[in-house]
Design a protein around this motif. Structure first.
Motif, PDB file in Angstrom:
ATOM      1  N   MET A  78      34.305 -16.249   8.933  1.00  0.00           N
ATOM      2  CA  MET A  78      33.152 -15.977   9.782  1.00  0.00           C
ATOM      3  C   MET A  78      32.357 -14.880   9.093  1.00  0.00           C
ATOM      4  SD  MET A  78      33.064 -14.929  13.810  1.00  0.00           S
ATOM      5  CE  MET A  78      31.512 -14.603  14.660  1.00  0.00           C
ATOM      6  N   TYR A  79      31.160 -15.242   8.630  1.00  0.00           N
ATOM      7  CA  TYR A  79      30.383 -14.292   7.833  1.00  0.00           C
ATOM      8  C   TYR A  79      28.897 -14.486   8.129  1.00  0.00           C
ATOM      9  CZ  TYR A  79      29.088 -11.379   3.832  1.00  0.00           C
ATOM     10  OH  TYR A  79      28.580 -10.380   3.041  1.00  0.00           O
ATOM     11  N   VAL A  80      28.134 -13.408   7.972  1.00  0.00           N
ATOM     12  CA  VAL A  80      26.686 -13.478   8.197  1.00  0.00           C
ATOM     13  C   VAL A  80      25.979 -12.927   6.963  1.00  0.00           C
ATOM     14  CG1 VAL A  80      26.681 -11.244   9.406  1.00  0.00           C
ATOM     15  CG2 VAL A  80      24.799 -12.863   9.757  1.00  0.00           C
ATOM     16  N   PHE A  81      24.978 -13.654   6.506  1.00  0.00           N
ATOM     17  CA  PHE A  81      24.215 -13.267   5.312  1.00  0.00           C
ATOM     18  C   PHE A  81      22.917 -12.582   5.732  1.00  0.00           C
ATOM     19  CE2 PHE A  81      26.881 -16.810   4.115  1.00  0.00           C
ATOM     20  CZ  PHE A  81      27.385 -16.445   2.877  1.00  0.00           C
ATOM     21  N   ALA A  82      22.671 -11.420   5.155  1.00  0.00           N
ATOM     22  CA  ALA A  82      21.480 -10.655   5.513  1.00  0.00           C
ATOM     23  C   ALA A  82      20.230 -11.151   4.799  1.00  0.00           C
ATOM     24  CB  ALA A  82      21.698  -9.170   5.193  1.00  0.00           C
ATOM     25  N   GLN A  83      20.386 -11.762   3.625  1.00  0.00           N
ATOM     26  CA  GLN A  83      19.246 -12.181   2.825  1.00  0.00           C
ATOM     27  C   GLN A  83      19.367 -13.647   2.429  1.00  0.00           C
ATOM     28  OE1 GLN A  83      16.702 -10.174   2.445  1.00  0.00           O
ATOM     29  NE2 GLN A  83      17.724  -8.368   3.297  1.00  0.00           N
ATOM     30  N   ALA A  84      18.219 -14.284   2.248  1.00  0.00           N
ATOM     31  CA  ALA A  84      18.199 -15.669   1.773  1.00  0.00           C
ATOM     32  C   ALA A  84      18.646 -15.726   0.319  1.00  0.00           C
ATOM     33  CB  ALA A  84      16.794 -16.247   1.923  1.00  0.00           C
ATOM     34  N   GLY A  85      19.147 -16.892  -0.092  1.00  0.00           N
ATOM     35  CA  GLY A  85      19.590 -17.072  -1.470  1.00  0.00           C
ATOM     36  C   GLY A  85      20.737 -18.063  -1.539  1.00  0.00           C
ATOM     37  N   THR A  86      21.258 -18.258  -2.747  1.00  0.00           N
ATOM     38  CA  THR A  86      22.404 -19.135  -2.961  1.00  0.00           C
ATOM     39  C   THR A  86      23.601 -18.283  -3.320  1.00  0.00           C
ATOM     40  OG1 THR A  86      20.989 -20.961  -3.707  1.00  0.00           O
ATOM     41  CG2 THR A  86      23.321 -21.051  -4.313  1.00  0.00           C
ATOM     42  N   TYR A  87      24.691 -18.486  -2.598  1.00  0.00           N
ATOM     43  CA  TYR A  87      25.872 -17.643  -2.747  1.00  0.00           C
ATOM     44  C   TYR A  87      27.090 -18.489  -3.117  1.00  0.00           C
ATOM     45  CZ  TYR A  87      23.043 -14.165  -0.271  1.00  0.00           C
ATOM     46  OH  TYR A  87      22.044 -13.300   0.103  1.00  0.00           O
ATOM     47  N   LYS A  88      27.940 -17.935  -3.977  1.00  0.00           N
ATOM     48  CA  LYS A  88      29.207 -18.551  -4.357  1.00  0.00           C
ATOM     49  C   LYS A  88      30.344 -17.734  -3.747  1.00  0.00           C
ATOM     50  CE  LYS A  88      27.233 -21.579  -7.152  1.00  0.00           C
ATOM     51  NZ  LYS A  88      27.264 -23.049  -6.893  1.00  0.00           N
TER      52      LYS A  88
END
Length: 377
Positions: A78-88
């Motif tokens: 369960m995680y939340v991303f603060a910024q747009a982009g592509t993550y690995k």
């Protein structure tokens, strides 16, 4: 014959040792999840939930890593991303037999959000001089109609009153308020110099991902949380008066009792003709929470100038909205036992009045809420 018996005994002994001492076979765990061809896609500031399926779960440890940093040590992510982009993201599963590695891709979209309240889930004011007025209520109103009125009030820039001790409101937002470094949000009120009406703030994350405020709540432990005058698990019961008093300044208006063996009355304030008891509730209501001793006192000594100085930090309607001391850090959250908790982000906020106090002609100390501001937007 003796040689045969000795040989047989030796064989049985060795066989027994082999059976007892050989460790059982440890099977490498198997992990599967359905990943789209181009990776997962989600909007920023929304929870990313991933629930892998696991075979052979005995003695298994889990590690989720983003840019080499551990972000979870559970099977579910369960995680939340603060910024747009592509993550690995790297996922490692390990037991005594070995370790397996999986890598997933998460595409995070840009999104614009409302910096304010989107939903009101509950509105339950305690008796007070602004109850039935902010927002206005009639005898025909219900819990649901008052919830809608409170929601309309807060989403159109006005304020609601929570009345006396325990009166509360539960609010939701269109995004996750992320726990970043430093302060994270403000619950807007109408506090001003020498007149604070502090409300305790509770926070919750949408762990079950159903959009409802039904997960565990955590208290923002402000400056008064551990003071000897603070009462945890306080309960106050209010009793509906049989009729409205003829005296516009009736001192024995609404009776109350608490779980500390005390009893008293809320006074009628001549400046407010509306009923102080919430008209859509039953003949008695019990509200619970943490009780904070008010700073209220009569500065004039003659009953003409009452003041209620703010607490140092950590509450709603305590400092003016433009004062940095009105800002809240999610890291101040504690669980029911008072233990600090580390929350990635929150989705729901509950505010309730922490005081049971009256300031003469000014009436009771009643927390007001006029909105919300995410400091990360």
């Amino acid at each position: 014959m003796n040689k045969i018996l000795i040989a047989l005994a030796t064989t049985l002994f060795l066989t027994g040792c082999s059976k007892d001492e050989t460790p059982s076979e440890v099977v490498l765990p198997e992990v599967t999840f359905d990943e789209p061809t181009n990776g997962f896609t989600i909007d920023k500031m929304q929870w990313f939930h991933l629930q892998p399926k696991l075979k052979n779960p005995d003695n298994v440890t889990y590690t989720w890593l983003l840019n080499g940093k551990i972000i979870a040590t559970t099977l579910d992510l369960m995680y939340v991303f603060a910024q747009a982009g592509t993550y690995k993201i790297d996922f490692r599963v390990k037991n005594n037999s070995g370790e397996i590695f999986k890598k997933i891709t998460v595409n995070v979209n840009e999104k614009t959000y409302l910096n304010g309240v989107k939903n009101v889930f509950e509105f339950f004011p305690a008796p007070g001089q602004f109850t039935n007025a902010l927002p206005e209520a009639t005898v025909k109103d219900t819990d649901e109609t008052m919830r809608k009125k409170a929601e309309t009030t807060l989403t159109t820039g006005s304020l609601v009153s929570l009345g006396g001790f325990g009166g509360y409101i539960v609010m939701g937002f269109d995004h996750t308020i992320i726990n970043k470094e430093g302060n994270d949000f403000i619950v807007l009120g109408n506090a001003f110099s020498n007149w604070a009406e502090p409300g305790i703030i509770m926070v919750s994350s949408d762990v079950n991902n159903n959009g409802k405020a039904d997960d565990e709540w955590y208290e923002i432990a402000g400056s008064e949380h551990n003071k000897p005058t603070t009462i945890k698990n306080y309960e106050l019961t209010y009793y509906q008066p049989k009729s409205e008093p003829e005296n516009p300044s009736e001192p024995n208006y609404i009776r109350w009792t608490d779980n500390q063996g005390q009893t008293g009355y809320i006074s009628k304030n001549a400046y407010h003709s509306n009923p102080f008891y919430p008209t859509w509730k039953g003949t008695s209501i019990t509200l619970k929470g943490t009780f904070l001793k008010a700073n209220l006192f009569d500065k004039s000594g003659t009953g003409t100038y009452w003041v209620n100085p703010a607490y140092d930090w950590g509450y709603a309607d305590n400092w003016s909205n433009t004062d940095e001391k009105a800002q809240i850090d999610i890291n101040w959250s504690v669980d029911k036992k008072g233990n600090p908790v580390k929350l990635q982000g929150i989705n729901f906020i509950k505010v309730y009045n922490s005081n049971r106090a009256e300031g003469g002609w000014l009436g009771e100390v009643s927390t007001e809420v006029s909105g919300f501001k995410d400091l990360n937007l």
